[in-house]
Design a protein around this motif. Structure first.
Motif, mmCIF file in Angstrom:
data_model
loop_
_atom_site.group_PDB
_atom_site.id
_atom_site.type_symbol
_atom_site.label_atom_id
_atom_site.label_comp_id
_atom_site.label_asym_id
_atom_site.label_seq_id
_atom_site.Cartn_x
_atom_site.Cartn_y
_atom_site.Cartn_z
ATOM 1 N N GLU A 74 -10.828 -7.357 9.946
ATOM 2 C CA GLU A 74 -11.278 -6.044 9.497
ATOM 3 C C GLU A 74 -10.124 -5.051 9.416
ATOM 4 O O GLU A 74 -10.064 -4.211 8.502
ATOM 5 N N SER A 75 -9.203 -5.121 10.363
ATOM 6 C CA SER A 75 -8.054 -4.209 10.342
ATOM 7 C C SER A 75 -7.213 -4.434 9.089
ATOM 8 O O SER A 75 -6.711 -3.476 8.486
ATOM 9 N N ASP A 76 -7.058 -5.712 8.682
ATOM 10 C CA ASP A 76 -6.325 -6.010 7.450
ATOM 11 C C ASP A 76 -7.052 -5.439 6.238
ATOM 12 O O ASP A 76 -6.424 -4.951 5.290
ATOM 13 N N ALA A 77 -8.390 -5.511 6.259
ATOM 14 C CA ALA A 77 -9.182 -4.988 5.144
ATOM 15 C C ALA A 77 -9.017 -3.476 5.013
ATOM 16 O O ALA A 77 -8.922 -2.938 3.902
ATOM 17 N N GLN A 78 -8.985 -2.781 6.155
ATOM 18 C CA GLN A 78 -8.797 -1.329 6.124
ATOM 19 C C GLN A 78 -7.417 -0.977 5.564
ATOM 20 O O GLN A 78 -7.276 -0.028 4.777
ATOM 21 N N ASP A 79 -6.400 -1.735 5.965
ATOM 22 C CA ASP A 79 -5.050 -1.501 5.433
ATOM 23 C C ASP A 79 -5.008 -1.771 3.930
ATOM 24 O O ASP A 79 -4.371 -1.033 3.172
ATOM 25 N N ALA A 80 -5.698 -2.850 3.497
ATOM 26 C CA ALA A 80 -5.720 -3.196 2.077
ATOM 27 C C ALA A 80 -6.399 -2.102 1.263
ATOM 28 O O ALA A 80 -5.941 -1.739 0.169
ATOM 29 N N LEU A 81 -7.488 -1.558 1.800
ATOM 30 C CA LEU A 81 -8.191 -0.480 1.108
ATOM 31 C C LEU A 81 -7.306 0.748 0.975
ATOM 32 O O LEU A 81 -7.266 1.393 -0.086
ATOM 33 N N LYS A 82 -6.577 1.052 2.024
ATOM 34 C CA LYS A 82 -5.671 2.214 1.997
ATOM 35 C C LYS A 82 -4.575 2.018 0.947
ATOM 36 O O LYS A 82 -4.305 2.927 0.144
ATOM 37 N N ARG A 83 -3.959 0.835 0.935
ATOM 38 C CA ARG A 83 -2.894 0.576 -0.036
ATOM 39 C C ARG A 83 -3.443 0.563 -1.465
ATOM 40 O O ARG A 83 -2.798 1.061 -2.398
ATOM 41 N N ALA A 84 -4.640 -0.009 -1.648
ATOM 42 C CA ALA A 84 -5.242 -0.051 -2.985
ATOM 43 C C ALA A 84 -5.487 1.362 -3.506
ATOM 44 O O ALA A 84 -5.233 1.657 -4.685
ATOM 45 N N LYS A 85 -5.981 2.247 -2.650
ATOM 46 C CA LYS A 85 -6.212 3.629 -3.064
ATOM 47 C C LYS A 85 -4.906 4.325 -3.429
ATOM 48 O O LYS A 85 -4.847 5.096 -4.397
ATOM 49 N N GLU A 86 -3.856 4.061 -2.648
ATOM 50 C CA GLU A 86 -2.558 4.678 -2.939
ATOM 51 C C GLU A 86 -2.051 4.275 -4.319
ATOM 52 O O GLU A 86 -1.510 5.102 -5.066
ATOM 53 N N ILE A 87 -2.245 3.010 -4.665
ATOM 54 C CA ILE A 87 -1.760 2.520 -5.952
ATOM 55 C C ILE A 87 -2.657 2.984 -7.093
ATOM 56 O O ILE A 87 -2.188 3.524 -8.108
ATOM 57 N N LEU A 88 -3.975 2.792 -6.942
ATOM 58 C CA LEU A 88 -4.903 3.103 -8.036
ATOM 59 C C LEU A 88 -5.029 4.605 -8.275
ATOM 60 O O LEU A 88 -4.978 5.057 -9.426
ATOM 61 N N GLU A 89 -5.175 5.373 -7.213
ATOM 62 C CA GLU A 89 -5.354 6.815 -7.378
ATOM 63 C C GLU A 89 -4.022 7.556 -7.434
ATOM 64 O O GLU A 89 -3.870 8.503 -8.211
ATOM 65 N N GLY A 90 -3.065 7.124 -6.600
ATOM 66 C CA GLY A 90 -1.789 7.833 -6.547
ATOM 67 C C GLY A 90 -0.854 7.480 -7.689
ATOM 68 O O GLY A 90 -0.341 8.358 -8.389
ATOM 69 N N GLU A 91 -0.648 6.187 -7.921
ATOM 70 C CA GLU A 91 0.320 5.760 -8.930
ATOM 71 C C GLU A 91 -0.289 5.651 -10.330
ATOM 72 O O GLU A 91 0.349 6.003 -11.322
#
Length: 244
Positions: A74-91
């Motif tokens: 679950e901790s890996d999933a939370q990190d993946a969600l955070k990184r995905a948001k950074e790329i999709l919304e930020g970049e």
């Protein structure tokens, strides 16, 4: 096709506009949902996301803009969600759907992706897909139609074949039998112009409906498919799971 010509075609498609309830509307951003160009442009634009997440070491599955990221903890999933948001919304400056963007335990709750509901043991059509199929069958078998039952069967067969071929790679044997019964009941009610248990059970036996040309979902499970003129053993449908 030369690259410049492909680019021009893509730009024209993106700016072609949409028809909404018979009225033309210019498209200033994005692509029309369901259009032929939409998955192509999604793949082009989200290639950056695929590469970036791959660099982080994540295993993901994407079809156009539907994405699933697989994690062991679950901790890996939370990190993946955070990184995905950074790329999709930020970049990439995209907006994520709040309803679909979440972390879940796939084995406990299951995962929905491309019309299927998956867990560790089976994959089945999701409830929304089943409901939509039955609504379409009901619409095409309205008793008020001034047409023959053979015509109604010809209306039904493309829907049955298309839906059945899409989902037949799942755990669907029992479901297909239930839906076949529903289709036959609708046709019997159409023929008798009324819906009673006597009509459903004793009007038009299954063999007669088959002779009239009705395709059954169950028959598609054992049907071979033709590939370049050669009969091939059926392939299992391979699409999998949903959410970021």
């Amino acid at each position: 096709m030369p690259y410049s010509q492909r680019e021009t075609t893509a730009r024209r498609g993106a700016k072609s506009g949409i028809m909404n309830e018979g009225l033309f509307k210019e498209s200033t951003e994005g692509t029309p949902q369901g259009g032929n160009l939409s998955p192509l442009l999604s793949n082009i634009y989200l290639n950056h996301f695929d590469r970036r997440m791959g660099d982080y070491g994540y295993l993901l599955l994407r079809y156009a803009d539907d994405i699933v990221i697989f994690c062991k903890f679950e901790s890996d999933a939370q990190d993946a969600l955070k990184r995905a948001k950074e790329i999709l919304e930020g970049e990439l400056k995209l907006k994520l759907s709040p309803e679909k963007t979440k972390t879940i335990h796939a084995r406990k709750k299951g995962v929905e992706f491309l019309g299927f509901h998956f867990n560790g043991r089976w994959r089945r059509p999701k409830d929304k897909a089943k409901k939509k199929f039955k609504e379409e069958i009901k619409r095409r078998t309205r008793r008020q139609q001034p047409v023959s039952i053979e015509t109604v069967i010809s209306f039904l067969n493309p829907v049955i074949r298309g839906w059945g071929n899409y989902f037949k790679g799942g755990t669907v044997k029992k479901l297909f039998e239930e839906l076949d019964g529903y289709i036959r009941a609708r046709l019997r009610s159409f023929k008798a112009k009324r819906r009673t248990w006597g009509t459903i059970l004793y009007t038009l036996p299954q063999s007669k409906l088959k002779n009239m040309g009705l395709i059954s979902l169950s028959s598609l499970l054992n049907e071979s498919v033709s590939c370049k003129g050669k009969i091939q053993t059926k392939a299992v449908y391979g699409k999998t799971v949903r959410t970021v």
